[in-house]
Write a protein that holds these residues in place. Structure first.
Motif, PDB file in Angstrom:
ATOM      1  N   GLY A   3       0.812  -1.208   0.000  1.00  0.00           N
ATOM      2  CA  GLY A   3       0.000   0.000   0.000  1.00  0.00           C
ATOM      3  C   GLY A   3       0.847   1.260   0.000  1.00  0.00           C
ATOM      4  N   GLU A   4       0.151   2.395   0.060  1.00  0.00           N
ATOM      5  CA  GLU A   4       0.828   3.684   0.040  1.00  0.00           C
ATOM      6  C   GLU A   4       0.181   4.626   1.039  1.00  0.00           C
ATOM      7  OE1 GLU A   4       0.983   5.316  -3.889  1.00  0.00           O
ATOM      8  OE2 GLU A   4       1.653   3.431  -4.773  1.00  0.00           O
ATOM      9  N   GLY A   5       0.943   5.612   1.473  1.00  0.00           N
ATOM     10  CA  GLY A   5       0.425   6.653   2.349  1.00  0.00           C
ATOM     11  C   GLY A   5      -0.229   6.111   3.603  1.00  0.00           C
ATOM     12  N   ALA A   6      -1.416   6.633   3.899  1.00  0.00           N
ATOM     13  CA  ALA A   6      -2.133   6.252   5.122  1.00  0.00           C
ATOM     14  C   ALA A   6      -2.626   4.806   5.088  1.00  0.00           C
ATOM     15  CB  ALA A   6      -3.308   7.190   5.356  1.00  0.00           C
ATOM     16  N   ASN A   7      -2.616   4.177   3.910  1.00  0.00           N
ATOM     17  CA  ASN A   7      -3.082   2.793   3.798  1.00  0.00           C
ATOM     18  C   ASN A   7      -1.947   1.777   3.752  1.00  0.00           C
ATOM     19  OD1 ASN A   7      -5.830   3.510   3.715  1.00  0.00           O
ATOM     20  ND2 ASN A   7      -5.635   4.043   1.560  1.00  0.00           N
ATOM     21  N   GLN A   8      -0.717   2.209   3.957  1.00  0.00           N
ATOM     22  CA  GLN A   8       0.415   1.291   3.900  1.00  0.00           C
ATOM     23  C   GLN A   8       0.392   0.360   5.114  1.00  0.00           C
ATOM     24  OE1 GLN A   8       4.437   2.946   4.113  1.00  0.00           O
ATOM     25  NE2 GLN A   8       4.904   1.741   2.276  1.00  0.00           N
ATOM     26  N   ARG A   9       0.612  -0.946   4.827  1.00  0.00           N
ATOM     27  CA  ARG A   9       0.572  -1.969   5.879  1.00  0.00           C
ATOM     28  C   ARG A   9       1.868  -2.764   5.891  1.00  0.00           C
ATOM     29  NH1 ARG A   9      -3.861  -5.867   4.647  1.00  0.00           N
ATOM     30  NH2 ARG A   9      -2.861  -5.823   2.632  1.00  0.00           N
ATOM     31  N   VAL A  10       2.212  -3.283   7.052  1.00  0.00           N
ATOM     32  CA  VAL A  10       3.374  -4.143   7.198  1.00  0.00           C
ATOM     33  C   VAL A  10       2.933  -5.400   7.962  1.00  0.00           C
ATOM     34  CG1 VAL A  10       4.172  -3.031   9.348  1.00  0.00           C
ATOM     35  CG2 VAL A  10       5.807  -4.266   7.902  1.00  0.00           C
ATOM     36  N   ALA A  11       3.476  -6.556   7.550  1.00  0.00           N
ATOM     37  CA  ALA A  11       3.151  -7.828   8.204  1.00  0.00           C
ATOM     38  C   ALA A  11       4.338  -8.273   9.038  1.00  0.00           C
ATOM     39  CB  ALA A  11       2.814  -8.890   7.158  1.00  0.00           C
ATOM     40  N   CYS A  12       4.063  -8.719  10.254  1.00  0.00           N
ATOM     41  CA  CYS A  12       5.101  -9.156  11.183  1.00  0.00           C
ATOM     42  C   CYS A  12       4.755 -10.535  11.733  1.00  0.00           C
ATOM     43  CB  CYS A  12       5.226  -8.182  12.349  1.00  0.00           C
ATOM     44  SG  CYS A  12       5.516  -6.484  11.866  1.00  0.00           S
ATOM     45  N   VAL A  13       5.666 -11.498  11.558  1.00  0.00           N
ATOM     46  CA  VAL A  13       5.487 -12.836  12.119  1.00  0.00           C
ATOM     47  C   VAL A  13       5.956 -12.794  13.567  1.00  0.00           C
ATOM     48  CG1 VAL A  13       6.186 -15.248  11.951  1.00  0.00           C
ATOM     49  CG2 VAL A  13       5.889 -13.892   9.865  1.00  0.00           C
ATOM     50  N   ASP A  14       5.156 -13.350  14.490  1.00  0.00           N
ATOM     51  CA  ASP A  14       5.612 -13.392  15.879  1.00  0.00           C
ATOM     52  C   ASP A  14       5.722 -14.831  16.377  1.00  0.00           C
ATOM     53  OD1 ASP A  14       3.112 -14.265  16.785  1.00  0.00           O
ATOM     54  OD2 ASP A  14       2.672 -12.468  17.923  1.00  0.00           O
ATOM     55  N   SER A  15       6.152 -15.000  17.618  1.00  0.00           N
ATOM     56  CA  SER A  15       6.403 -16.340  18.166  1.00  0.00           C
ATOM     57  C   SER A  15       5.146 -17.029  18.674  1.00  0.00           C
ATOM     58  CB  SER A  15       7.439 -16.259  19.294  1.00  0.00           C
ATOM     59  OG  SER A  15       6.939 -15.461  20.361  1.00  0.00           O
ATOM     60  N   LEU A  16       3.993 -16.415  18.545  1.00  0.00           N
ATOM     61  CA  LEU A  16       2.738 -17.014  18.998  1.00  0.00           C
ATOM     62  C   LEU A  16       1.956 -17.639  17.852  1.00  0.00           C
ATOM     63  CD1 LEU A  16       1.586 -14.290  21.552  1.00  0.00           C
ATOM     64  CD2 LEU A  16       2.763 -16.461  22.011  1.00  0.00           C
ATOM     65  N   ALA A  17       2.662 -18.002  16.773  1.00  0.00           N
ATOM     66  CA  ALA A  17       2.057 -18.676  15.613  1.00  0.00           C
ATOM     67  C   ALA A  17       0.979 -17.834  14.951  1.00  0.00           C
ATOM     68  CB  ALA A  17       1.519 -20.052  15.995  1.00  0.00           C
ATOM     69  N   ARG A  18       1.291 -16.578  14.736  1.00  0.00           N
ATOM     70  CA  ARG A  18       0.362 -15.676  14.064  1.00  0.00           C
ATOM     71  C   ARG A  18       1.166 -14.629  13.292  1.00  0.00           C
ATOM     72  NH1 ARG A  18      -1.558 -11.920  19.176  1.00  0.00           N
ATOM     73  NH2 ARG A  18       0.561 -11.377  19.775  1.00  0.00           N
ATOM     74  N   VAL A  19       0.464 -13.937  12.418  1.00  0.00           N
ATOM     75  CA  VAL A  19       1.056 -12.824  11.681  1.00  0.00           C
ATOM     76  C   VAL A  19       0.212 -11.598  11.989  1.00  0.00           C
ATOM     77  CG1 VAL A  19       1.703 -11.917   9.429  1.00  0.00           C
ATOM     78  CG2 VAL A  19       1.893 -14.375   9.876  1.00  0.00           C
ATOM     79  N   LEU A  20       0.861 -10.556  12.455  1.00  0.00           N
ATOM     80  CA  LEU A  20       0.194  -9.310  12.798  1.00  0.00           C
ATOM     81  C   LEU A  20       0.384  -8.322  11.652  1.00  0.00           C
ATOM     82  CD1 LEU A  20       1.492  -9.050  16.458  1.00  0.00           C
ATOM     83  CD2 LEU A  20      -0.672 -10.023  15.672  1.00  0.00           C
ATOM     84  N   ILE A  21      -0.693  -7.639  11.275  1.00  0.00           N
ATOM     85  CA  ILE A  21      -0.634  -6.650  10.205  1.00  0.00           C
ATOM     86  C   ILE A  21      -0.915  -5.281  10.814  1.00  0.00           C
ATOM     87  CG2 ILE A  21      -1.592  -5.909   7.996  1.00  0.00           C
ATOM     88  CD1 ILE A  21      -2.370  -8.876   7.552  1.00  0.00           C
ATOM     89  N   PHE A  22       0.040  -4.366  10.645  1.00  0.00           N
ATOM     90  CA  PHE A  22      -0.047  -3.039  11.221  1.00  0.00           C
ATOM     91  C   PHE A  22      -0.150  -1.974  10.140  1.00  0.00           C
ATOM     92  CE2 PHE A  22       2.257  -5.509  14.381  1.00  0.00           C
ATOM     93  CZ  PHE A  22       1.641  -5.141  15.564  1.00  0.00           C
ATOM     94  N   ASN A  23      -0.830  -0.883  10.464  1.00  0.00           N
ATOM     95  CA  ASN A  23      -0.827   0.302   9.628  1.00  0.00           C
ATOM     96  C   ASN A  23       0.505   1.007   9.894  1.00  0.00           C
ATOM     97  OD1 ASN A  23      -1.187   3.362   9.376  1.00  0.00           O
ATOM     98  ND2 ASN A  23      -2.960   2.563   8.257  1.00  0.00           N
ATOM     99  N   VAL A  24       1.271   1.270   8.849  1.00  0.00           N
ATOM    100  CA  VAL A  24       2.597   1.854   9.016  1.00  0.00           C
ATOM    101  C   VAL A  24       2.516   3.265   9.593  1.00  0.00           C
ATOM    102  CG1 VAL A  24       4.680   2.601   7.801  1.00  0.00           C
ATOM    103  CG2 VAL A  24       3.624   0.421   7.212  1.00  0.00           C
ATOM    104  N   ALA A  25       1.600   4.082   9.095  1.00  0.00           N
ATOM    105  CA  ALA A  25       1.518   5.483   9.529  1.00  0.00           C
ATOM    106  C   ALA A  25       1.099   5.621  10.989  1.00  0.00           C
ATOM    107  CB  ALA A  25       0.555   6.254   8.629  1.00  0.00           C
ATOM    108  N   SER A  26       0.072   4.864  11.396  1.00  0.00           N
ATOM    109  CA  SER A  26      -0.465   5.022  12.754  1.00  0.00           C
ATOM    110  C   SER A  26       0.137   4.040  13.756  1.00  0.00           C
ATOM    111  CB  SER A  26      -1.986   4.841  12.739  1.00  0.00           C
ATOM    112  OG  SER A  26      -2.314   3.483  12.461  1.00  0.00           O
TER     113      SER A  26
END
Length: 152
Positions: A3-26
């Motif tokens: 994505g771009e701008g306010a809609n840009q997202r990042v995915a992070c794998v964690d040790s609890l067997a899940r993937v967290l998706i965060f809004n980059v801007a907020s």
């Protein structure tokens, strides 16, 4: 990252067997995937990457599969199984998606990289076991360069 701008997202794998998706801007959590029992349940996620449409691809080294989730985090499909044939994995780790939409997966214990279409159709392998040029000892991660080159 997708994505771009306010809609840009990042995915992070964690040790609890899940993937967290965060809004980059907020920095706010948008959603998480792989936690719910059922077809999309992850056990040992290792790599995560978005395609151009925002679908999320996640490698799971325990299940030897790649899972696909839609833009909203809902499970869509998976591909792969345990083994050493084309399209099979033995401890898949990092993955990346090319500009052309190919899914590139580091297949660690098979000492290679495999390339698939977005629907999971096998395309080709890169490398083999060894210590010479084009050979790997447990390929851990992959990336796609700005010029489209695959980096292992």
């Amino acid at each position: 990252v997708h994505g771009e701008g306010a809609n840009q997202r990042v995915a992070c794998v964690d040790s609890l067997a899940r993937v967290l998706i965060f809004n980059v801007a907020s920095g706010e959590l948008v959603c998480s995937v792989g936690e719910t029992w059922g077809h999309g349940k992850l056990y040992e996620p290792r790599g995560a990457a978005f395609n151009s449409r925002g679908e999320l691809y996640v490698s799971d080294c325990h299940l030897d599969q790649v899972f696909v989730y839609d833009v909203d985090g809902a499970y869509v499909r998976k591909f792969g199984s345990h083994g050493s044939e084309n399209g099979q994995f033995d401890f898949p780790l990092g993955l990346a998606v090319t500009c052309e939409g190919e899914v590139v997966v580091a297949d660690c214990n098979n000492h290679r990289v495999q390339v698939f279409l977005e629907d999971g159709t096998f395309v080709r392998t890169i490398g083999s076991e060894g210590e010479g040029d084009g050979e790997f000892q447990c390929s851990f991660d992959v990336a796609v360069g700005g010029d489209g080159s695959i980096v292992v």
